[in-house]
Scaffold this motif. Structure first.
Motif, PDB file in Angstrom:
ATOM      1  N   LYS A 150       0.852  -1.184   0.000  1.00  0.00           N
ATOM      2  CA  LYS A 150       0.000   0.000   0.000  1.00  0.00           C
ATOM      3  C   LYS A 150       0.887   1.233   0.000  1.00  0.00           C
ATOM      4  CE  LYS A 150      -3.977  -2.040   2.397  1.00  0.00           C
ATOM      5  NZ  LYS A 150      -4.891  -1.956   3.574  1.00  0.00           N
ATOM      6  N   GLU A 178       0.914   5.548   1.086  1.00  0.00           N
ATOM      7  CA  GLU A 178       0.337   6.432   2.095  1.00  0.00           C
ATOM      8  C   GLU A 178      -0.836   7.208   1.506  1.00  0.00           C
ATOM      9  OE1 GLU A 178       1.844   9.924   5.212  1.00  0.00           O
ATOM     10  OE2 GLU A 178       3.219   9.037   3.740  1.00  0.00           O
ATOM     11  N   ASN A 179      -1.935   7.263   2.264  1.00  0.00           N
ATOM     12  CA  ASN A 179      -3.155   7.973   1.827  1.00  0.00           C
ATOM     13  C   ASN A 179      -3.590   7.477   0.445  1.00  0.00           C
ATOM     14  OD1 ASN A 179      -3.064   9.568   4.193  1.00  0.00           O
ATOM     15  ND2 ASN A 179      -1.721  11.047   3.180  1.00  0.00           N
ATOM     16  N   GLN A 180      -3.681   6.171   0.322  1.00  0.00           N
ATOM     17  CA  GLN A 180      -3.908   5.573  -0.993  1.00  0.00           C
ATOM     18  C   GLN A 180      -5.232   6.007  -1.623  1.00  0.00           C
ATOM     19  OE1 GLN A 180      -2.576   1.488  -1.835  1.00  0.00           O
ATOM     20  NE2 GLN A 180      -4.733   0.990  -2.205  1.00  0.00           N
ATOM     21  N   ASP A 181      -6.320   5.948  -0.880  1.00  0.00           N
ATOM     22  CA  ASP A 181      -7.621   6.297  -1.451  1.00  0.00           C
ATOM     23  C   ASP A 181      -7.676   7.756  -1.892  1.00  0.00           C
ATOM     24  OD1 ASP A 181      -8.262   3.721  -0.870  1.00  0.00           O
ATOM     25  OD2 ASP A 181      -9.598   4.162   0.813  1.00  0.00           O
ATOM     26  N   GLU A 182      -7.096   8.648  -1.105  1.00  0.00           N
ATOM     27  CA  GLU A 182      -7.094  10.062  -1.461  1.00  0.00           C
ATOM     28  C   GLU A 182      -6.245  10.308  -2.705  1.00  0.00           C
ATOM     29  OE1 GLU A 182      -8.767  12.663  -0.332  1.00  0.00           O
ATOM     30  OE2 GLU A 182      -9.909  11.302   0.962  1.00  0.00           O
ATOM     31  N   GLU A 183      -5.124   9.621  -2.808  1.00  0.00           N
ATOM     32  CA  GLU A 183      -4.259   9.799  -3.962  1.00  0.00           C
ATOM     33  C   GLU A 183      -4.925   9.282  -5.237  1.00  0.00           C
ATOM     34  OE1 GLU A 183      -1.570  11.420  -4.172  1.00  0.00           O
ATOM     35  OE2 GLU A 183      -1.186  11.792  -2.043  1.00  0.00           O
ATOM     36  N   LYS A 210      -8.140   9.228  -5.770  1.00  0.00           N
ATOM     37  CA  LYS A 210      -9.166  10.220  -6.106  1.00  0.00           C
ATOM     38  C   LYS A 210      -8.545  11.425  -6.813  1.00  0.00           C
ATOM     39  CE  LYS A 210     -12.848  13.014  -4.044  1.00  0.00           C
ATOM     40  NZ  LYS A 210     -13.527  13.405  -2.782  1.00  0.00           N
ATOM     41  N   ARG A 211      -7.356  11.821  -6.387  1.00  0.00           N
ATOM     42  CA  ARG A 211      -6.688  12.959  -7.029  1.00  0.00           C
ATOM     43  C   ARG A 211      -6.329  12.650  -8.479  1.00  0.00           C
ATOM     44  NH1 ARG A 211      -2.412  15.019  -2.343  1.00  0.00           N
ATOM     45  NH2 ARG A 211      -4.002  15.748  -0.839  1.00  0.00           N
TER      46      ARG A 211
END
Length: 390
Positions: free
Chosen positions: A122, A124-129, A131-132
């Motif tokens: 994984k 860091e901040n995978q889901d947010e990245e 989405k970006r």
């Protein structure tokens, strides 16, 4: 009134082409003659001016009156070969691709090893990245255009995922022993039944490595695949939609890279669904080119004309296709070169098709509905396979 008509008729006369004839003075002609005395080649124009014969040597056959017939070409062959390339959409989709590659579609859509990698690796901040990256390709790519062209945002989304995956490289140094090549040119022939088939052309980007991928199935599973029946396309010919040709180089194999290339082993094929094909047709293309990447490596290793060998160490390659929103993942394991007959062990295919990264996007409100971050988890697993030990 008559004068007006006469003027109008003069205005409608066709424009005459003016031709200017150049005449050289005697001094100029003498200068040309003296200069051409040192250089015996005289152009047709100067030969006409100075009154001498042109000294061009006539080479017979340099400009033939008629082009050679197809049978006279050096690459002409009596045997017809059927070509598969990126623009061919197989009529029967995955079913036809499985028959052409003599493959068994495995029960699990993702190999067990890649499922383990997906849970281990994984960022860091995978889901947010993730989405970006979607916002970058669909919303902020061009604020002026309401609808970004599909080919553009799908390529941007795919390369954004690759860039995002590169963040795990410090954790797994083996990933540094790889290279990303764009528009590599593949060529590999094989026989299926009594028909010669070739997988050829440019398909997309390819991640290659110094080391091959490890097999995905055990030796017992490979031997058990011999009992699997390859579904026939009868009464449809298995070469339907393939392009027949008699102009080709027999036995020509090319990985798309020069001999001695330091990253010879194909790991992951990346391609976009630029023609907006249905999932079954995109999946078939991924299977065919993943098979081609494995087969050309086996041909170069065991011999171009070797058609009677079961591989001691299977060759594995992955492929991913997308239109930016819908994703397909393919893993291919080449177990045998005995592709003519239906008997014997089979090659293996793992297919995870039609996975939606998101459903809809409201560009004005900057709203992404039904994000599915598991798609990136799978992509990350396919990317890191070969660089991590499980």
């Amino acid at each position: 009134m008559e004068s007006c008509r006469a003027v109008r008729s003069l205005l409608t006369l066709p424009q005459l082409r003016r031709i200017q004839i150049r005449h050289y003075k005697p001094a100029k002609i003498a200068e040309i003659k003296s200069r051409k005395g040192l250089n015996p080649s005289v152009s047709l124009r100067n030969a006409r001016i100075i009154g001498v014969e042109p000294k061009h040597e006539f080479i017979e056959g340099l400009f033939p009156d008629k082009p050679p017939r197809r049978e006279e070409l050096p690459s002409y062959n009596e045997e017809t070969s059927f070509i598969y390339y990126r623009g061919i959409r197989l009529l029967e989709g995955v079913k036809q691709a499985l028959y052409l590659t003599k493959s068994k579609l495995m029960d699990t859509d993702i190999p067990p090893r890649l499922q383990q990698i997906a849970e281990m690796v994984k960022i860091e901040n995978q889901d947010e990245e993730v989405k970006r990256t979607v916002e970058k390709s669909r919303i902020f790519d061009d604020p002026v255009i309401d609808n970004v062209p599909s080919k553009r945002f799908s390529f941007t989304q795919l390369m954004s995922f690759v860039h995002l995956c590169s963040r795990v490289t410090p954790q797994f140094p083996k990933l540094l022993q790889r290279s990303l090549a764009n528009d590599y040119n593949l060529a590999v022939p094989f026989y299926r039944g009594d028909k010669q088939i070739q997988v050829r052309g440019r398909i997309g980007s390819l991640i290659t490595s110094k080391l091959p991928l490890l097999p995905l199935a055990t030796d017992e599973e490979v031997q058990e695949s011999a009992s699997h029946k390859v579904e026939s396309l009868y009464p449809i010919a298995h070469t339907i939609d393939l392009r027949p040709t008699q102009i080709y180089r027999p036995g020509h194999c090319s990985t798309g890279f020069a001999e001695g290339y330091p990253y010879p082993h194909a790991h992951l094929l990346l391609t976009i669904n630029e023609n907006d094909w249905l999932p079954q047709h995109l999946d078939a293309k991924l299977i065919m080119f993943a098979f081609g990447n494995c087969l050309v490596r086996a041909k170069l290793q065991y011999g171009v004309d070797n058609e009677d060998t079961d591989l001691e160490t299977p060759i594995v390659s992955h492929a991913v296709g997308t239109n930016g929103r819908r994703w397909s993942f393919v893993s291919f394991q080449l177990n045998t070169l005995k592709l003519r007959e239906d008997e014997g062990i089979r090659n293996m295919v793992w297919l995870n098709s039609n996975q939606f990264l998101y459903q809809t996007i409201n560009k004005k409100g900057q709203i992404i509905e039904d994000m599915n971050a598991d798609v990136f988890k799978k992509f990350l697993a396919y990317y890191t396979d070969g660089g991590i030990s499980v």
